[in-house]
Design a protein around this motif. Structure first.
Motif, PDB file in Angstrom:
ATOM      1  N   MET A 135     -32.034 -55.955 -24.852  1.00 34.49           N
ATOM      2  CA  MET A 135     -31.388 -57.231 -25.152  1.00 34.49           C
ATOM      3  C   MET A 135     -29.879 -57.132 -24.969  1.00 34.49           C
ATOM      4  O   MET A 135     -29.246 -58.020 -24.381  1.00 34.49           O
ATOM      5  N   VAL A 136     -29.303 -56.045 -25.487  1.00 33.38           N
ATOM      6  CA  VAL A 136     -27.858 -55.864 -25.359  1.00 33.38           C
ATOM      7  C   VAL A 136     -27.466 -55.795 -23.891  1.00 33.38           C
ATOM      8  O   VAL A 136     -26.467 -56.403 -23.469  1.00 33.38           O
ATOM      9  N   ALA A 143     -14.726 -61.591 -32.358  1.00 30.14           N
ATOM     10  CA  ALA A 143     -15.977 -62.346 -32.299  1.00 30.14           C
ATOM     11  C   ALA A 143     -17.145 -61.433 -32.643  1.00 30.14           C
ATOM     12  O   ALA A 143     -17.119 -60.230 -32.341  1.00 30.14           O
ATOM     13  N   VAL A 144     -18.168 -61.998 -33.290  1.00 25.80           N
ATOM     14  CA  VAL A 144     -19.393 -61.251 -33.570  1.00 25.80           C
ATOM     15  C   VAL A 144     -20.555 -62.000 -32.927  1.00 25.80           C
ATOM     16  O   VAL A 144     -20.585 -63.229 -32.909  1.00 25.80           O
ATOM     17  N   CYS A 145     -21.502 -61.226 -32.409  1.00 26.12           N
ATOM     18  CA  CYS A 145     -22.567 -61.816 -31.595  1.00 26.12           C
ATOM     19  C   CYS A 145     -23.848 -61.035 -31.790  1.00 26.12           C
ATOM     20  O   CYS A 145     -23.828 -59.792 -31.770  1.00 26.12           O
ATOM     21  N   ASN A 146     -24.961 -61.706 -31.975  1.00 30.79           N
ATOM     22  CA  ASN A 146     -26.260 -61.048 -32.039  1.00 30.79           C
ATOM     23  C   ASN A 146     -26.684 -60.555 -30.650  1.00 30.79           C
ATOM     24  O   ASN A 146     -26.335 -61.176 -29.639  1.00 30.79           O
ATOM     25  N   VAL A 149     -27.316 -69.506 -25.963  1.00 29.12           N
ATOM     26  CA  VAL A 149     -28.781 -69.523 -26.075  1.00 29.12           C
ATOM     27  C   VAL A 149     -29.205 -68.398 -27.010  1.00 29.12           C
ATOM     28  O   VAL A 149     -28.743 -67.260 -26.874  1.00 29.12           O
ATOM     29  N   HIS A 150     -30.085 -68.702 -27.946  1.00 29.52           N
ATOM     30  CA  HIS A 150     -30.528 -67.732 -28.941  1.00 29.52           C
ATOM     31  C   HIS A 150     -32.047 -67.631 -28.940  1.00 29.52           C
ATOM     32  O   HIS A 150     -32.732 -68.614 -29.228  1.00 29.52           O
ATOM     33  N   ASP A 151     -32.554 -66.448 -28.623  1.00 32.97           N
ATOM     34  CA  ASP A 151     -33.990 -66.199 -28.692  1.00 32.97           C
ATOM     35  C   ASP A 151     -34.270 -65.607 -30.067  1.00 32.97           C
ATOM     36  O   ASP A 151     -34.305 -64.389 -30.241  1.00 32.97           O
ATOM     37  N   ALA A 152     -34.442 -66.463 -31.076  1.00 34.78           N
ATOM     38  CA  ALA A 152     -34.462 -66.053 -32.483  1.00 34.78           C
ATOM     39  C   ALA A 152     -35.575 -65.058 -32.764  1.00 34.78           C
ATOM     40  O   ALA A 152     -36.720 -65.246 -32.342  1.00 34.78           O
ATOM     41  N   GLN A 153     -35.219 -64.011 -33.526  1.00 34.25           N
ATOM     42  CA  GLN A 153     -36.190 -62.977 -33.870  1.00 34.25           C
ATOM     43  C   GLN A 153     -36.942 -63.281 -35.171  1.00 34.25           C
ATOM     44  O   GLN A 153     -38.064 -62.848 -35.353  1.00 34.25           O
ATOM     45  N   ARG A 154     -36.276 -64.011 -36.105  1.00 33.84           N
ATOM     46  CA  ARG A 154     -36.909 -64.400 -37.372  1.00 33.84           C
ATOM     47  C   ARG A 154     -37.544 -63.213 -38.085  1.00 33.84           C
ATOM     48  O   ARG A 154     -38.680 -63.260 -38.547  1.00 33.84           O
ATOM     49  N   ALA A 155     -36.787 -62.114 -38.201  1.00 37.25           N
ATOM     50  CA  ALA A 155     -37.356 -60.884 -38.767  1.00 37.25           C
ATOM     51  C   ALA A 155     -37.842 -61.076 -40.202  1.00 37.25           C
ATOM     52  O   ALA A 155     -38.842 -60.488 -40.614  1.00 37.25           O
ATOM     53  N   SER A 156     -37.148 -61.915 -40.974  1.00 38.00           N
ATOM     54  CA  SER A 156     -37.531 -62.047 -42.383  1.00 38.00           C
ATOM     55  C   SER A 156     -38.874 -62.752 -42.545  1.00 38.00           C
ATOM     56  O   SER A 156     -39.450 -62.739 -43.626  1.00 38.00           O
ATOM     57  N   CYS A 211     -11.889 -59.622 -28.721  1.00 38.79           N
ATOM     58  CA  CYS A 211     -12.710 -58.425 -28.920  1.00 38.79           C
ATOM     59  C   CYS A 211     -14.051 -58.892 -29.476  1.00 38.79           C
ATOM     60  O   CYS A 211     -14.100 -59.600 -30.489  1.00 38.79           O
ATOM     61  N   LEU A 212     -15.138 -58.514 -28.825  1.00 35.23           N
ATOM     62  CA  LEU A 212     -16.487 -58.954 -29.197  1.00 35.23           C
ATOM     63  C   LEU A 212     -17.278 -57.786 -29.777  1.00 35.23           C
ATOM     64  O   LEU A 212     -17.352 -56.714 -29.171  1.00 35.23           O
ATOM     65  N   SER A 213     -17.872 -57.991 -30.953  1.00 37.88           N
ATOM     66  CA  SER A 213     -18.687 -56.967 -31.613  1.00 37.88           C
ATOM     67  C   SER A 213     -20.164 -57.342 -31.524  1.00 37.88           C
ATOM     68  O   SER A 213     -20.555 -58.463 -31.876  1.00 37.88           O
ATOM     69  N   VAL A 214     -20.982 -56.391 -31.066  1.00 37.99           N
ATOM     70  CA  VAL A 214     -22.435 -56.572 -30.961  1.00 37.99           C
ATOM     71  C   VAL A 214     -23.098 -55.380 -31.630  1.00 37.99           C
ATOM     72  O   VAL A 214     -22.711 -54.231 -31.374  1.00 37.99           O
ATOM     73  N   VAL A 215     -24.087 -55.617 -32.466  1.00 37.75           N
ATOM     74  CA  VAL A 215     -24.803 -54.542 -33.155  1.00 37.75           C
ATOM     75  C   VAL A 215     -26.239 -54.505 -32.660  1.00 37.75           C
ATOM     76  O   VAL A 215     -26.931 -55.529 -32.649  1.00 37.75           O
ATOM     77  N   SER A 216     -26.686 -53.307 -32.254  1.00 37.39           N
ATOM     78  CA  SER A 216     -28.050 -53.132 -31.751  1.00 37.39           C
ATOM     79  C   SER A 216     -28.878 -52.348 -32.753  1.00 37.39           C
ATOM     80  O   SER A 216     -28.454 -51.290 -33.239  1.00 37.39           O
ATOM     81  N   HIS A 217     -30.055 -52.857 -33.075  1.00 33.54           N
ATOM     82  CA  HIS A 217     -31.002 -52.170 -33.950  1.00 33.54           C
ATOM     83  C   HIS A 217     -32.182 -51.711 -33.083  1.00 33.54           C
ATOM     84  O   HIS A 217     -33.311 -52.191 -33.247  1.00 33.54           O
ATOM     85  N   GLY A 218     -31.906 -50.838 -32.125  1.00 33.32           N
ATOM     86  CA  GLY A 218     -32.940 -50.447 -31.175  1.00 33.32           C
ATOM     87  C   GLY A 218     -33.233 -51.540 -30.176  1.00 33.32           C
ATOM     88  O   GLY A 218     -34.343 -51.609 -29.635  1.00 33.32           O
TER      89      GLY A 218
END
Length: 261
Positions: A23-24, A90-93, A209-216, A12-19
């Motif tokens: 991407m999702v 599993a958790v996934c960005n 592959v990760h297209d990093a957002q680096r929000a902080s 079971c894969l969990s993905v969270v979308s912040h708008g």
């Protein structure tokens, strides 16, 4: 190597979308194209209101949840876990892309007894990212800020952009600690998994592959969350117990490769 019989277990894969609906959708399209045999369910959590239309024809179930009030990283994935009926969680960005199925190697690591497994993470340019990290100390934070390359020799924790758990281990650990709204949940749960016994596994033979957002680095609010979480982690019992463990002679290798004894 299949001590726990999880090499072909359902995920079971969990993905969270912040708008981040587009991407999702790209991530879901990758999964539809790959058709990972182990993937049974995806739980997509919309943390803020947004239209999100999942693909129609899939080999796995897709559930979409819309939060009435935005929640933190740990809270969202913990809530998704309540819907998990599979032996693997599993958790996934949302900004992860998949060129091949990472689950076989990760499930082998879990089947060998680890609680958490993670793949190597590369940038869209193919450069190895620092997703497998040393203990998160003030000195390490400064070093990572200015370091030019990743060091994956024996990581102490695995970054949360892609983590795979044995569901029974995630349940025993009581999931992510929700006192962290965002940032450090991954360092904390890895520390607790190692102290609990099963430990963690970095699996360089699997990649995402990760297209990093680096929000902080761009958002003052995200930076405040990051600093607050670091301070909470550094005063937590888990941090100090893990620090003592890493200085002991009981340290277990965290790097897993197929064929390891």
């Amino acid at each position: 190597m299949n001590e726990l019989g999880l090499a072909n277990a359902a995920v079971c894969l969990s993905v969270v979308s912040h708008g981040q609906g587009p991407m999702v959708r790209r991530l879901l399209d990758d999964l539809v194209a790959l058709r990972p045999p182990s993937l049974r369910r995806i739980v997509v959590t919309c943390n803020i209101p947004e239209p999100l239309e999942p693909p129609a024809a899939t080999s796995f179930a897709i559930e979409v949840i819309s939060n009435p009030v935005p929640a933190g990283f740990g809270s969202n994935h913990n809530a998704a876990f309540e819907r998990c009926r599979e032996p693997i969680f599993a958790v996934c960005n949302p900004d992860i892309r998949l060129e091949r199925d990472p689950f076989p190697v990760l499930l082998e690591a879990l089947s060998a007894g680890r609680a958490i497994a993670a793949p190597a993470v590369v940038s869209p340019r193919g450069e190895l990212e620092d997703s497998a990290r040393r203990l998160l100390t003030p000195l390490d934070v400064l070093a990572r800020r200015f370091a030019k390359r990743a060091d994956h020799r024996e990581p102490a924790w695995l970054a949360g952009m892609f983590l795979v758990f044995r569901s029974e281990a995630f349940r025993r650990l009581r999931g992510f600690d929700e006192k962290y709204f965002m940032y450090c949940e991954d360092a904390d749960i890895c520390a607790r998994a190692v102290l609990d016994g099963p430990g963690i596994a970095f699996c360089p033979q699997a990649t995402v592959v990760h297209d990093a957002q680096r929000a902080s680095r761009r958002s003052l609010r995200a930076l405040r969350w990051h600093v607050a979480s670091l301070l909470k982690f550094w005063v937590s019992p888990a941090f100090w117990a893990y620090r003592r463990y890493l200085r002991s002679d009981k340290v277990r290798s965290t790097v897993f490769r197929l064929g390891n004894p």
